[in-house]
Design an enzyme around this catalytic site. Structure first.
Site, PDB file in Angstrom:
ATOM      1  N   HIS A  15      33.073  70.149  28.313  1.00 50.44           N
ATOM      2  CA  HIS A  15      34.002  71.047  28.161  1.00 50.44           C
ATOM      3  C   HIS A  15      34.731  70.814  26.781  1.00 50.44           C
ATOM      4  O   HIS A  15      35.918  71.114  26.643  1.00 50.44           O
ATOM      5  CB  HIS A  15      35.099  71.205  29.132  1.00 50.44           C
ATOM      6  CG  HIS A  15      35.704  72.461  29.260  1.00 50.44           C
ATOM      7  ND1 HIS A  15      35.093  73.657  29.200  1.00 50.44           N
ATOM      8  CD2 HIS A  15      36.795  72.948  30.014  1.00 50.44           C
ATOM      9  CE1 HIS A  15      36.123  74.678  29.146  1.00 50.44           C
ATOM     10  NE2 HIS A  15      37.159  74.277  29.710  1.00 50.44           N
ATOM     11  N   ASP A  68      36.994  73.201  36.107  1.00 48.01           N
ATOM     12  CA  ASP A  68      37.382  72.798  34.505  1.00 48.01           C
ATOM     13  C   ASP A  68      38.499  71.968  34.505  1.00 48.01           C
ATOM     14  O   ASP A  68      39.554  71.922  35.261  1.00 48.01           O
ATOM     15  CB  ASP A  68      37.452  73.952  33.939  1.00 48.01           C
ATOM     16  CG  ASP A  68      36.303  74.936  33.657  1.00 48.01           C
ATOM     17  OD1 ASP A  68      35.167  74.535  34.380  1.00 48.01           O
ATOM     18  OD2 ASP A  68      36.249  75.701  32.836  1.00 48.01           O
ATOM     19  N   HIS A  90      39.581  71.186  24.206  1.00 46.12           N
ATOM     20  CA  HIS A  90      39.911  72.686  24.671  1.00 46.12           C
ATOM     21  C   HIS A  90      40.329  73.390  23.760  1.00 46.12           C
ATOM     22  O   HIS A  90      41.189  74.183  24.143  1.00 46.12           O
ATOM     23  CB  HIS A  90      40.818  72.336  26.086  1.00 46.12           C
ATOM     24  CG  HIS A  90      40.461  73.430  26.954  1.00 46.12           C
ATOM     25  ND1 HIS A  90      41.222  74.691  26.962  1.00 46.12           N
ATOM     26  CD2 HIS A  90      39.638  73.860  28.164  1.00 46.12           C
ATOM     27  CE1 HIS A  90      40.723  75.587  27.863  1.00 46.12           C
ATOM     28  NE2 HIS A  90      40.114  74.926  28.524  1.00 46.12           N
ATOM     29  N   HIS A 130      40.233  75.149  38.290  1.00 40.48           N
ATOM     30  CA  HIS A 130      40.593  74.030  37.547  1.00 40.48           C
ATOM     31  C   HIS A 130      40.843  72.896  38.331  1.00 40.48           C
ATOM     32  O   HIS A 130      41.690  73.315  39.437  1.00 40.48           O
ATOM     33  CB  HIS A 130      41.493  74.724  36.474  1.00 40.48           C
ATOM     34  CG  HIS A 130      41.142  75.520  35.793  1.00 40.48           C
ATOM     35  ND1 HIS A 130      41.020  76.965  35.843  1.00 40.48           N
ATOM     36  CD2 HIS A 130      40.859  75.358  34.211  1.00 40.48           C
ATOM     37  CE1 HIS A 130      40.910  77.387  34.899  1.00 40.48           C
ATOM     38  NE2 HIS A 130      40.356  76.727  33.837  1.00 40.48           N
TER      39      HIS A 130
END
Length: 272
Positions: free
Chosen positions: A138, A87, A142, A234
């Site tokens: 995504h 991510d 965020h 991540h």
């Protein structure tokens, strides 16, 4: 940042070849059946939303396959397969390192990208696609509180990001949507599924975002793998050197355990 806890539209526009105008035809959005949401996915289902481009445009979304609205966790391959998901990138420092490790071990992953990051680094987005990985939306910023904001805001966050990611990828399809911090709602799941993106959860949160040390990240994978197959790493949002080191250790360990690698389910119902 991670929220603590366990965390299509197929629009067909038809016109005859003998003079019937395009405007005379309707557009039909087909969305997947409702499934129970994972923890943190919001409350009751909301009315179906039309599949449109970001920014409220009245232009239908590009054709895609029909996907369910339920949050996916299972692996397409089933059995002992696991899903690697990464991510918050792409990031010019960390994404190439993770891609190198994945290539070395012949593992494919899902990269959940922030829209503006993808726009800034189209070369990395194209490399992700060229090396056989899948794309995931995504959102634009965020925003881990987006589940408490309007449907219009959620829709813009999701569809604007998809547009930027697909443009950066040269048109490759974004196949999943992951809410920041697991902030899914029935509305956001409907928007994503109507656009052909399967809502994507996780089972193992490595907590690598908090930089607890590579050894701690590896230990979390080993301790929590029994929770399910989808593992969260991540490659963006800060110094991801620990994540890179941990990924390098985790992949061979998973193979030693007899694990194979897959992608999350997209069209099939998920399993608990």
């Amino acid at each position: 940042m991670r929220r603590m806890g366990k965390y299509t539209a197929h629009v067909a526009v038809l016109a005859s070849a003998v003079g019937i105008s395009l405007a005379a035809w309707g557009a039909t959005a087909l969305v997947g059946e409702e499934e129970p949401a994972a923890p943190g996915a919001g409350g009751a289902a909301a009315p179906k939303l039309p599949a449109q481009r970001a920014g409220g445009a009245d232009k239908p979304a590009r054709p895609t396959i029909r996907v369910p609205e339920g949050i996916a966790h299972a692996a397409e391959a089933g059995g002992r397969a696991v899903n690697i998901t990464i991510d918050d990138g792409p990031d010019p420092r960390w994404t190439p390192k993770m891609l190198d490790i994945l290539k070395e071990h012949d593992v494919k992953a899902v990269f959940c990208m922030i829209g503006p990051q993808a726009q800034r680094h189209p070369d990395l987005v194209k490399r992700v696609v060229a090396e056989g990985h899948r794309l995931c939306d995504h959102t634009m910023t965020h925003d881990t509180t987006m589940d408490r904001k309007s449907v219009a805001y959620q829709k813009q966050q999701i569809l604007d990001a998809r547009k930027l990611i697909e443009e950066a990828a040269g048109g490759a399809e974004v196949q999943y949507y992951r809410a920041p911090g697991g902030a899914f709602t029935p509305d956001s799941r409907k928007v994503a599924a109507a656009a052909g993106m399967r809502p994507l959860g996780w089972n193992v949160d490595t907590k690598d975002f908090e930089r607890p040390g590579a050894a701690a990240i590896v230990a979390t994978v080993k301790d929590e793998l029994s929770n399910g197959p989808t593992i969260l790493f991540h490659d963006g949002g800060g110094d991801r050197s620990q994540s890179v080191t941990a990924l390098r250790e985790v992949l061979p360990w998973l193979k030693e355990q007899g694990r194979t690698f897959s992608f999350p389910v997209r069209t099939a119902p998920d399993t608990p």
